[in-house]
Design an enzyme around this catalytic site. Structure first.
Site, PDB file in Angstrom:
ATOM      1  N   LYS A 127       0.845  -1.205   0.000  1.00  0.00           N
ATOM      2  CA  LYS A 127       0.000   0.000   0.000  1.00  0.00           C
ATOM      3  C   LYS A 127       0.878   1.252   0.000  1.00  0.00           C
ATOM      4  O   LYS A 127       1.968   1.246   0.543  1.00  0.00           O
ATOM      5  CB  LYS A 127      -0.870   0.032   1.252  1.00  0.00           C
ATOM      6  CG  LYS A 127      -1.748  -1.166   1.400  1.00  0.00           C
ATOM      7  CD  LYS A 127      -2.477  -1.125   2.727  1.00  0.00           C
ATOM      8  CE  LYS A 127      -3.084  -2.471   3.036  1.00  0.00           C
ATOM      9  NZ  LYS A 127      -2.097  -3.440   3.539  1.00  0.00           N
TER      10      LYS A 127
ATOM     11  N   GLY B 123       4.644  -3.049  -9.606  1.00  0.00           N
ATOM     12  CA  GLY B 123       4.261  -1.797  -8.939  1.00  0.00           C
ATOM     13  C   GLY B 123       5.479  -1.142  -8.295  1.00  0.00           C
ATOM     14  O   GLY B 123       5.703   0.070  -8.429  1.00  0.00           O
TER      15      GLY B 123
ATOM     16  N   THR C 230       8.339 -11.566  -7.460  1.00  0.00           N
ATOM     17  CA  THR C 230       6.912 -11.892  -7.427  1.00  0.00           C
ATOM     18  C   THR C 230       6.730 -13.386  -7.590  1.00  0.00           C
ATOM     19  O   THR C 230       7.399 -14.009  -8.423  1.00  0.00           O
ATOM     20  CB  THR C 230       6.094 -11.188  -8.535  1.00  0.00           C
ATOM     21  OG1 THR C 230       4.893 -11.935  -8.764  1.00  0.00           O
ATOM     22  CG2 THR C 230       6.814 -11.091  -9.857  1.00  0.00           C
ATOM     23  N   ILE C 231       5.840 -13.951  -6.787  1.00  0.00           N
ATOM     24  CA  ILE C 231       5.564 -15.386  -6.979  1.00  0.00           C
ATOM     25  C   ILE C 231       4.828 -15.608  -8.288  1.00  0.00           C
ATOM     26  O   ILE C 231       4.826 -16.694  -8.822  1.00  0.00           O
ATOM     27  CB  ILE C 231       4.747 -15.996  -5.808  1.00  0.00           C
ATOM     28  CG1 ILE C 231       3.386 -15.334  -5.659  1.00  0.00           C
ATOM     29  CG2 ILE C 231       5.534 -15.966  -4.515  1.00  0.00           C
ATOM     30  CD1 ILE C 231       2.406 -16.169  -4.846  1.00  0.00           C
ATOM     31  N   ASP C 232       4.193 -14.544  -8.824  1.00  0.00           N
ATOM     32  CA  ASP C 232       3.380 -14.701 -10.040  1.00  0.00           C
ATOM     33  C   ASP C 232       4.221 -14.873 -11.309  1.00  0.00           C
ATOM     34  O   ASP C 232       3.703 -15.269 -12.339  1.00  0.00           O
ATOM     35  CB  ASP C 232       2.477 -13.477 -10.234  1.00  0.00           C
ATOM     36  CG  ASP C 232       1.364 -13.395  -9.206  1.00  0.00           C
ATOM     37  OD1 ASP C 232       1.326 -14.265  -8.319  1.00  0.00           O
ATOM     38  OD2 ASP C 232       0.541 -12.466  -9.284  1.00  0.00           O
TER      39      ASP C 232
HETATM   40  O1  F6P Z   1       1.442 -10.283  -6.649  1.00  0.00           O
HETATM   41  C1  F6P Z   1       1.566 -11.402  -5.893  1.00  0.00           C
HETATM   42  C2  F6P Z   1       0.248 -11.783  -5.269  1.00  0.00           C
HETATM   43  O2  F6P Z   1       0.505 -12.957  -4.548  1.00  0.00           O
HETATM   44  C3  F6P Z   1      -0.912 -11.967  -6.249  1.00  0.00           C
HETATM   45  O3  F6P Z   1      -0.938 -13.222  -6.856  1.00  0.00           O
HETATM   46  C4  F6P Z   1      -2.093 -11.732  -5.355  1.00  0.00           C
HETATM   47  O4  F6P Z   1      -3.234 -11.294  -6.061  1.00  0.00           O
HETATM   48  C5  F6P Z   1      -1.618 -10.676  -4.434  1.00  0.00           C
HETATM   49  O5  F6P Z   1      -0.217 -10.815  -4.356  1.00  0.00           O
HETATM   50  C6  F6P Z   1      -2.268 -10.736  -3.089  1.00  0.00           C
HETATM   51  O6  F6P Z   1      -1.646  -9.856  -2.233  1.00  0.00           O
HETATM   52  P1  F6P Z   1      -2.170  -9.481  -0.772  1.00  0.00           P
HETATM   53  O7  F6P Z   1      -3.077 -10.560  -0.320  1.00  0.00           O
HETATM   54  O8  F6P Z   1      -0.949  -9.377   0.048  1.00  0.00           O
HETATM   55  O9  F6P Z   1      -2.851  -8.184  -0.911  1.00  0.00           O
END
Ligand code: F6P
Length: 370
Positions: free
Chosen positions: A78, A121, A142-144
């Site tokens: 955030k 971001g 990023t895990i993504d």
């Molecule tokens: O960007 C990584 C990630 O794990 C996304 O797959 C997922 O949408 C997001 O973070 C969730 O983040 P949080 O629950 O910390 O807001």
């Protein structure tokens, strides 16, 4: 006087963040005391808050850290220097641009550069900081695995392993009860975790954000399996998936400074859609959620993260600011931040991984006939 580097970890946490921090600190320690490393607590909040929170990091503090999940210097997804939430006397929140304050503090504290470890971001923030005169080197996280300039981000393999172990467990229970299991995994825009998990775990159906699905095609696959005597079915679905003509499932952000919709629930939506189509099998939904981001990184991610940390330090030492460290097989190299944030790394429907999955009978929900 020693040179000073400030490290920040931003966005969702990820297995391997600590290994990057350790890599930077240990590499810097080999420079005969010429470099000092500091951690900015909770991403840039540490330098933006009224009470600054910045901690010196030394070798003994990072000893053994490659094994530990999360980030010892904390993180947040955030706010940030350009959108910093400030509580007002009446209890409301106001978003402030604190980037100039950050620049002033950065200069006054005598920092040479920032190493910003984060996803798309965070790297956009890196670019904006660079544009106001703060020297930055980025490290992709990023895990993504959705950053386009690197073959892999650390944390991804660990997330896939966690999800694969989970589906292995669901398969035996699905088989025992003749059930349909829907396993919802992370993946906001990119379906890499779902796709890799579906192949590694032998799923029957894989639903990803890049390929909108038709519930009918999935129902058909399920019925075919049951008719052929395979009395169970395993489905992997990415949280960012949507049906053809539909939209993602989640809740509007409620936390101050959070710009992202909180994804979650698409597995339940799919269950309902299948039931509405008349499917009578017992359907269960498992949401893996943050399990995929926690715990010990796999060896692969520890190695990649260590390489990234060492390279990030060396880029700062060589004053190669404005770059993102990347892995491009077989090298660890770097690309300009501008290039790195241009477009996300998404699954293309003609990727060989998709082809391989289809080749072993995995359905994506876009099939017109089977
Ligand atoms: O960007 C990584 C990630 O794990 C996304 O797959 C997922 O949408 C997001 O973070 C969730 O983040 P949080 O629950 O910390 O807001």
């Amino acid at each position: 006087m020693a040179h000073k580097i400030l490290i920040a970890t931003g966005g969702g946490d990820c297995p391997g963040l600590n290994a990057v921090i350790r890599g930077i600190v240990k590499r810097a320690a080999q420079e005969n005391g010429e470099w000092q490393i500091f951690g900015c607590i909770e991403s840039f909040n540490g330098i933006l808050k009224d009470d600054v929170e910045i901690v010196p990091l030394n070798e003994s503090m990072v000893s053994g850290l490659h094994v530990k999940g999360g980030t010892i210097i904390k993180t947040t997804n955030k706010g940030g220097p350009f959108h910093f939430p400030v509580r007002q006397p009446d209890g409301s929140w106001k978003i402030e641009d604190r980037s100039q304050l950050m620049k002033k503090r950065f200069d006054n504290m005598g920092f040479d550069a920032i190493i910003n470890i984060g996803g798309d971001g965070s790297q956009r923030i890196s670019l904006d900081l660079l544009n106001i005169g703060i020297p930055v080197v980025g490290v992709p996280k990023t895990i993504d695995n959705d950053l386009s300039s690197t073959d892999f981000t650390f944390g991804f393999q660990t997330a896939v392993q966690i999800a694969t172990e989970a589906i292995d467990k669901l398969v035996t229970t699905a088989e025992s009860h003749n059930r349909v299991f829907i396993m919802e995994v992370m993946g906001r825009d990119a379906g890499w975790i779902a796709l890799h998990t579906a192949i590694a775990g032998g799923a029957d159906v894989c639903i990803i954000p890049e390929i909108p699905y038709n519930p009918e095609a999935i129902a058909k696959k399920i019925e075919t399996r049951y008719k052929n005597g395979m009395g169970f079915c395993n489905i992997v679905i990415a949280e960012g998936a949507k049906r053809v003509g539909g939209h993602v499932v989640g809740k509007a952000p409620t936390a101050v400074g959070d710009q992202h919709i909180k994804l979650g629930g698409v597995g339940d939506v799919l269950k309902q859609e299948l039931q509405e189509l008349g499917l009578e099998h017992d359907i269960r939904v498992t949401v893996l959620g943050h399990l995929q981001r926690g715990g010990t990184p796999l060896a692969y991610d520890r190695i990649l993260a260590t390489e990234f940390g060492v390279k990030a330090f060396e880029l700062v030492k060589e004053k190669k600011y404005g770059n993102l460290v990347v892995y491009r097989h077989p090298n660890i190299s770097y690309v300009p931040l501008e290039e790195a944030v241009k477009e996300p790394h998404l699954v293309k429907p003609d990727d060989f991984l998709v082809k391989a999955a289809r080749g072993v009978g995995v359905v994506f929900g876009d099939e017109t006939s089977q």
